[in-house]
Motif scaffolding. Sequence first.
Motif, PDB file in Angstrom:
ATOM      1  N   ARG A 157      82.189   3.997  -9.911  1.00 49.86           N
ATOM      2  CA  ARG A 157      81.611   5.358  -9.934  1.00 49.86           C
ATOM      3  C   ARG A 157      82.433   6.299  -9.064  1.00 49.86           C
ATOM      4  O   ARG A 157      82.767   7.412  -9.473  1.00 49.86           O
ATOM      5  N   GLU A 158      82.742   5.856  -7.837  1.00 50.85           N
ATOM      6  CA  GLU A 158      83.463   6.713  -6.897  1.00 50.85           C
ATOM      7  C   GLU A 158      84.864   7.063  -7.389  1.00 50.85           C
ATOM      8  O   GLU A 158      85.388   8.128  -7.070  1.00 50.85           O
ATOM      9  N   CYS A 159      85.479   6.183  -8.175  1.00 51.52           N
ATOM     10  CA  CYS A 159      86.833   6.425  -8.678  1.00 51.52           C
ATOM     11  C   CYS A 159      86.833   7.046 -10.080  1.00 51.52           C
ATOM     12  O   CYS A 159      87.900   7.212 -10.684  1.00 51.52           O
ATOM     13  N   GLY A 160      85.651   7.382 -10.595  1.00 53.33           N
ATOM     14  CA  GLY A 160      85.567   8.094 -11.863  1.00 53.33           C
ATOM     15  C   GLY A 160      85.717   7.245 -13.108  1.00 53.33           C
ATOM     16  O   GLY A 160      86.009   7.762 -14.185  1.00 53.33           O
ATOM     17  N   PHE A 161      85.495   5.931 -12.988  1.00 58.81           N
ATOM     18  CA  PHE A 161      85.586   5.055 -14.151  1.00 58.81           C
ATOM     19  C   PHE A 161      84.290   5.004 -14.940  1.00 58.81           C
ATOM     20  O   PHE A 161      84.307   4.827 -16.147  1.00 58.81           O
ATOM     21  N   VAL A 162      83.171   5.081 -14.230  1.00 64.66           N
ATOM     22  CA  VAL A 162      81.871   5.069 -14.906  1.00 64.66           C
ATOM     23  C   VAL A 162      81.025   6.215 -14.378  1.00 64.66           C
ATOM     24  O   VAL A 162      81.183   6.655 -13.237  1.00 64.66           O
ATOM     25  N   GLY A 163      80.131   6.686 -15.237  1.00 63.72           N
ATOM     26  CA  GLY A 163      79.181   7.707 -14.828  1.00 63.72           C
ATOM     27  C   GLY A 163      77.948   7.066 -14.216  1.00 63.72           C
ATOM     28  O   GLY A 163      77.894   5.847 -14.000  1.00 63.72           O
ATOM     29  N   LEU A 168      81.477   4.184 -19.515  1.00 64.31           N
ATOM     30  CA  LEU A 168      82.909   4.259 -19.227  1.00 64.31           C
ATOM     31  C   LEU A 168      83.426   5.663 -19.510  1.00 64.31           C
ATOM     32  O   LEU A 168      83.042   6.280 -20.499  1.00 64.31           O
ATOM     33  N   MET A 169      84.299   6.142 -18.637  1.00 65.26           N
ATOM     34  CA  MET A 169      84.784   7.520 -18.744  1.00 65.26           C
ATOM     35  C   MET A 169      86.310   7.542 -18.845  1.00 65.26           C
ATOM     36  O   MET A 169      86.991   6.883 -18.073  1.00 65.26           O
ATOM     37  N   HIS A 170      86.805   8.314 -19.783  1.00 64.06           N
ATOM     38  CA  HIS A 170      88.249   8.488 -19.976  1.00 64.06           C
ATOM     39  C   HIS A 170      88.844   9.167 -18.749  1.00 64.06           C
ATOM     40  O   HIS A 170      88.277  10.109 -18.219  1.00 64.06           O
ATOM     41  N   GLN A 171      89.996   8.669 -18.294  1.00 61.45           N
ATOM     42  CA  GLN A 171      90.710   9.317 -17.200  1.00 61.45           C
ATOM     43  C   GLN A 171      91.771  10.242 -17.783  1.00 61.45           C
ATOM     44  O   GLN A 171      92.570   9.807 -18.611  1.00 61.45           O
ATOM     45  N   ILE A 172      91.772  11.488 -17.354  1.00 56.93           N
ATOM     46  CA  ILE A 172      92.751  12.447 -17.830  1.00 56.93           C
ATOM     47  C   ILE A 172      93.863  12.536 -16.790  1.00 56.93           C
ATOM     48  O   ILE A 172      93.626  12.930 -15.646  1.00 56.93           O
ATOM     49  N   PHE A 173      95.051  12.142 -17.196  1.00 57.58           N
ATOM     50  CA  PHE A 173      96.198  12.127 -16.289  1.00 57.58           C
ATOM     51  C   PHE A 173      97.154  13.255 -16.630  1.00 57.58           C
ATOM     52  O   PHE A 173      97.437  13.493 -17.799  1.00 57.58           O
ATOM     53  N   ASN A 174      97.677  13.916 -15.607  1.00 60.46           N
ATOM     54  CA  ASN A 174      98.747  14.870 -15.860  1.00 60.46           C
ATOM     55  C   ASN A 174     100.083  14.154 -15.689  1.00 60.46           C
ATOM     56  O   ASN A 174     100.153  13.006 -15.255  1.00 60.46           O
ATOM     57  N   GLU A 175     101.151  14.851 -16.045  1.00 59.69           N
ATOM     58  CA  GLU A 175     102.490  14.243 -16.024  1.00 59.69           C
ATOM     59  C   GLU A 175     102.895  13.797 -14.620  1.00 59.69           C
ATOM     60  O   GLU A 175     103.511  12.750 -14.436  1.00 59.69           O
TER      61      GLU A 175
END
Length: 195
Positions: A157-163, A168-175
């Motif tokens: 939860r703290e690292c944004g993997f699950v709500g 499960l939550m998609h991680q949006i990565f920038n370049e």
Amino acid sequence: MSGAKYTLSFTTGAALMHESVLVASLYAELQGWPEVRSRVMAENSFQSRTESTLKKLYGEVSRRLKHLTDDQLNLLATGTEAQKKALVWLAICRQYQFIYDFTIEVIVPQYDSARFLLTHEDYDAFFNAKAEWHDNLDSASRQTKAKARQVVFKMLRECGFVGDGNELMHQIFNEQLCQVIGKASGDLRLFLGNG
């Protein structure tokens, strides 16, 4: 990352996001682990009630962060919230083979097959399968097993993997984050939707 012994010592304090960012910032400034430790201890940087707690927390955070490159530590110190969460997760996975394997063997395949709810049963099945091959997992008390599961889900939860509902939550990565993690390293596969 195979063949390493599983340890459940990650139960010290979940993701320790604030402490990790603080230590990364000190490392960016001081450029040396002994100097960072001295500063954290001298200033009680984590606002711990006791010196023993401070030492324990610093030990946990520094063991994790020593797995990151200088570029990764600099981004952890200065990046966006999403970048910080990703780099803390990377450090946790590099420190703990158990969490790395859970991510690669359970979380990512589940996400990739569009099963977006991560349950305690998923974790328990993974734990029990690994306990057949790792005596220290097999001999862990029921209380230790429950605490480990609780902490893993809290880290997720703290690292944004699950709500909040363990979806499960998609991680949006920038370049920038992709470059700092390193496309060739294979570590991007630790993040949902980026492998």
